[in-house]
Structure formats: C-alpha cells, structure tokens
Design a protein around this motif. Structure first.
Motif, PDB file in Angstrom:
ATOM      1  N   ARG A   4       0.758  -1.409   0.038  1.00  0.00           N
ATOM      2  CA  ARG A   4      -0.035  -0.090   0.197  1.00  0.00           C
ATOM      3  C   ARG A   4       0.961   1.757   0.362  1.00  0.00           C
ATOM      4  O   ARG A   4       0.660   1.996  -0.995  1.00  0.00           O
ATOM      5  CB  ARG A   4      -1.129   0.221   1.307  1.00  0.00           C
ATOM      6  N   TYR A   5       1.474   1.729   0.319  1.00  0.00           N
ATOM      7  CA  TYR A   5       3.563   2.372   0.758  1.00  0.00           C
ATOM      8  C   TYR A   5       3.446   2.087  -0.632  1.00  0.00           C
ATOM      9  O   TYR A   5       3.823   3.593  -1.040  1.00  0.00           O
ATOM     10  CB  TYR A   5       3.999   2.228   1.578  1.00  0.00           C
ATOM     11  N   ALA A   6       4.200   1.503  -1.305  1.00  0.00           N
ATOM     12  CA  ALA A   6       4.613   1.027  -2.333  1.00  0.00           C
ATOM     13  C   ALA A   6       3.716   1.929  -3.483  1.00  0.00           C
ATOM     14  O   ALA A   6       4.153   3.026  -4.642  1.00  0.00           O
ATOM     15  CB  ALA A   6       5.580   0.183  -2.956  1.00  0.00           C
ATOM     16  N   ALA A   7       2.379   1.507  -3.230  1.00  0.00           N
ATOM     17  CA  ALA A   7       1.250   2.297  -4.383  1.00  0.00           C
ATOM     18  C   ALA A   7       1.306   3.177  -4.246  1.00  0.00           C
ATOM     19  O   ALA A   7       1.095   4.527  -5.162  1.00  0.00           O
ATOM     20  CB  ALA A   7       0.322   1.306  -4.055  1.00  0.00           C
TER      21      ALA A   7
ATOM     22  N   LEU B 184       5.053 -12.217  -7.935  1.00  0.00           N
ATOM     23  CA  LEU B 184       4.725 -10.041  -8.075  1.00  0.00           C
ATOM     24  C   LEU B 184       6.217  -9.080  -8.388  1.00  0.00           C
ATOM     25  O   LEU B 184       6.656  -8.476  -9.508  1.00  0.00           O
ATOM     26  CB  LEU B 184       4.055  -9.163  -7.436  1.00  0.00           C
ATOM     27  N   LEU B 185       7.025  -9.905  -7.514  1.00  0.00           N
ATOM     28  CA  LEU B 185       8.554  -9.668  -7.606  1.00  0.00           C
ATOM     29  C   LEU B 185       9.515 -10.073  -8.529  1.00  0.00           C
ATOM     30  O   LEU B 185      10.129  -8.742  -9.400  1.00  0.00           O
ATOM     31  CB  LEU B 185       9.058  -9.742  -6.172  1.00  0.00           C
ATOM     32  N   GLN B 186       8.869 -11.163  -9.261  1.00  0.00           N
ATOM     33  CA  GLN B 186       9.156 -12.092 -10.713  1.00  0.00           C
ATOM     34  C   GLN B 186       9.275 -10.573 -11.572  1.00  0.00           C
ATOM     35  O   GLN B 186       9.489 -10.315 -12.592  1.00  0.00           O
ATOM     36  CB  GLN B 186       9.278 -13.055 -10.127  1.00  0.00           C
TER      37      GLN B 186
ATOM     38  N   ILE C  58      10.948  -2.012  -5.330  1.00  0.00           N
ATOM     39  CA  ILE C  58       9.863  -2.125  -4.441  1.00  0.00           C
ATOM     40  C   ILE C  58      10.003  -2.990  -3.045  1.00  0.00           C
ATOM     41  O   ILE C  58       8.997  -2.206  -2.171  1.00  0.00           O
ATOM     42  CB  ILE C  58       9.141  -2.644  -5.556  1.00  0.00           C
ATOM     43  N   THR C  59      10.978  -3.679  -3.200  1.00  0.00           N
ATOM     44  CA  THR C  59      10.774  -4.407  -1.432  1.00  0.00           C
ATOM     45  C   THR C  59      11.786  -3.687  -0.567  1.00  0.00           C
ATOM     46  O   THR C  59      11.328  -3.791   0.504  1.00  0.00           O
ATOM     47  CB  THR C  59      12.122  -5.513  -1.636  1.00  0.00           C
ATOM     48  N   GLU C  60      12.025  -2.306  -1.343  1.00  0.00           N
ATOM     49  CA  GLU C  60      12.492  -1.249  -0.244  1.00  0.00           C
ATOM     50  C   GLU C  60      11.466  -0.267   0.369  1.00  0.00           C
ATOM     51  O   GLU C  60      10.948  -0.257   1.510  1.00  0.00           O
ATOM     52  CB  GLU C  60      13.398  -0.435  -0.828  1.00  0.00           C
ATOM     53  N   LEU C  61      10.407  -0.483  -0.428  1.00  0.00           N
ATOM     54  CA  LEU C  61       9.602   0.092  -0.207  1.00  0.00           C
ATOM     55  C   LEU C  61       8.687  -0.299   0.545  1.00  0.00           C
ATOM     56  O   LEU C  61       7.856   0.027   1.095  1.00  0.00           O
ATOM     57  CB  LEU C  61       8.788   1.044  -1.800  1.00  0.00           C
ATOM     58  N   VAL C  62       8.235  -1.820   0.732  1.00  0.00           N
ATOM     59  CA  VAL C  62       7.339  -2.572   1.203  1.00  0.00           C
ATOM     60  C   VAL C  62       8.129  -2.903   2.474  1.00  0.00           C
ATOM     61  O   VAL C  62       7.688  -2.596   3.707  1.00  0.00           O
ATOM     62  CB  VAL C  62       7.564  -3.867   0.377  1.00  0.00           C
ATOM     63  N   LYS C  63       9.330  -2.351   2.552  1.00  0.00           N
ATOM     64  CA  LYS C  63       9.593  -3.115   3.971  1.00  0.00           C
ATOM     65  C   LYS C  63       9.495  -1.524   4.755  1.00  0.00           C
ATOM     66  O   LYS C  63       9.319  -1.795   6.060  1.00  0.00           O
ATOM     67  CB  LYS C  63      11.457  -2.822   4.272  1.00  0.00           C
ATOM     68  N   LYS C  64       9.232  -0.304   4.413  1.00  0.00           N
ATOM     69  CA  LYS C  64       9.699   0.554   4.727  1.00  0.00           C
ATOM     70  C   LYS C  64       7.854   1.093   4.687  1.00  0.00           C
ATOM     71  O   LYS C  64       7.890   1.278   6.179  1.00  0.00           O
ATOM     72  CB  LYS C  64       9.739   2.016   4.048  1.00  0.00           C
TER      73      LYS C  64
ATOM     74  N   ASP D 208       3.549   0.552   8.741  1.00  0.00           N
ATOM     75  CA  ASP D 208       2.311   1.282   8.419  1.00  0.00           C
ATOM     76  C   ASP D 208       2.212   0.074  10.059  1.00  0.00           C
ATOM     77  O   ASP D 208       1.337  -0.091  10.624  1.00  0.00           O
ATOM     78  CB  ASP D 208       1.383   0.140   7.614  1.00  0.00           C
ATOM     79  N   GLY D 209       2.226  -0.855   9.760  1.00  0.00           N
ATOM     80  CA  GLY D 209       2.704  -1.710  11.546  1.00  0.00           C
ATOM     81  C   GLY D 209       2.031  -2.935  11.341  1.00  0.00           C
ATOM     82  O   GLY D 209       1.440  -3.674  12.278  1.00  0.00           O
TER      83      GLY D 209
END
Length: 168
Positions: free
Chosen positions: A20-23, A72-74, A114-120, A125-126
C-alpha cells in the motif's frame, strides 16, 4: 481493508501494508493494486481475463512462482528491464487488466526498489495478520451494535409514532 484484500490476493497482510505504501509512493492506490492483482492471480493460473493463455508470456518474462507476492516481484523485475514501452504496457494490460495502467509506475520499479518500499511501508504501517483479523472482528461488532441500535429505534418508533399521529 487489508485483511479482505489479503483474502482476495493471497498476499499476507504484512506485505500488503508495505505494498500500500509502495502504491501511494508511485501515485496509485491499494484499490487499484487490489483490482490489478485480481487479474494477475488469474493470469498466474494460466488464463487471462479474456481467456487467453498466459503461460508463455509469464514464462518468457521469468515469472515462475505461483506465490502471488513472489510472482509480483518476478514480474516487476522483468518489466523494469523492458525498453519497449508499448510492449511493456501491452503486457501489463494483458496480465493486470485495465487497473494495470494505474500501476505502471509501481510495476516498473525493480525488485530492490519495490522491496525497500515494502519494507519501509511495513515498518511505518505496522499491520499484522493478527491485527487485521482483530480489526475486522471489531468492525463486525460495531456493525452488530449499529444494527441493534437501529432495531431498537424502529421498535420504539413502531410503538410511539402511531400514538403521536393520533394526537394530531
């Protein structure tokens, strides 16, 4: 919201909170993402929305995972390397439906980005699967309470309104 999207997409709530954050960071919404993933999940099963065989397209792009998040990552990796914008967008439309057009900025990031955005997003968000389930259950309780109060108002109204009408 994330629990329902998780149930529809097969992606864990924790990853969805990051997605959601990445979006949002790529100027789209979780709703567009959810809609696109509905089509992508179908494509992962081998058939597009139009009934087209997607097996060869996915294979050519290196999408081999049946896990929606990993697939999705692929996909993001493959799309980020494509130089032909027209071909890339055609593939996005085929595999993500019309919602894919809203996702172009997100889908053309590479896996690392995308992985960095998801991690952040996960950190900020938590949300967890357990927390989402508890929130969904709480929402159900609020809905039940609202219905009970509405029923009480109707019961009182059914008794009181005819008597008030009699006065006039």
């Amino acid at each position: 919201e994330l629990l329902k999207i998780s149930q529809k997409t097969g992606i864990a709530v924790e990853n969805l909170s990051g997605l959601r954050y990445a979006a949002e960071q790529t100027e789209t919404s979780i709703e567009s993402f959810s809609e696109g993933m509905k089509f992508f999940n179908r494509a992962l099963s081998g058939v597009s929305e139009e009934g087209k065989d997607t097996t060869q397209t996915l294979k050519a792009l290196g999408v081999t995972s049946k896990d929606p998040y990993e697939a999705l990552l692929q996909m993001v990796d493959a799309l980020s390397l494509m130089q032909d914008v027209t071909m890339r967008n055609t593939i996005i439309l085929e595999l993500f439906g019309r919602a894919g057009l809203d996702l172009v900025n997100m889908l053309t990031l590479n896996r690392g980005a995308i992985t960095e955005l998801v991690k952040k997003g996960r950190e900020l968000d938590g949300w967890t699967q357990e927390g989402a389930k508890a929130a969904d259950e709480f929402g159900d309780h609020i809905s039940t309470l609202t219905t009970n109060v509405r029923g009480l108002v109707h019961t009182i109204g059914n008794e009181l309104i005819p008597r008030l009408n009699y006065l006039f």
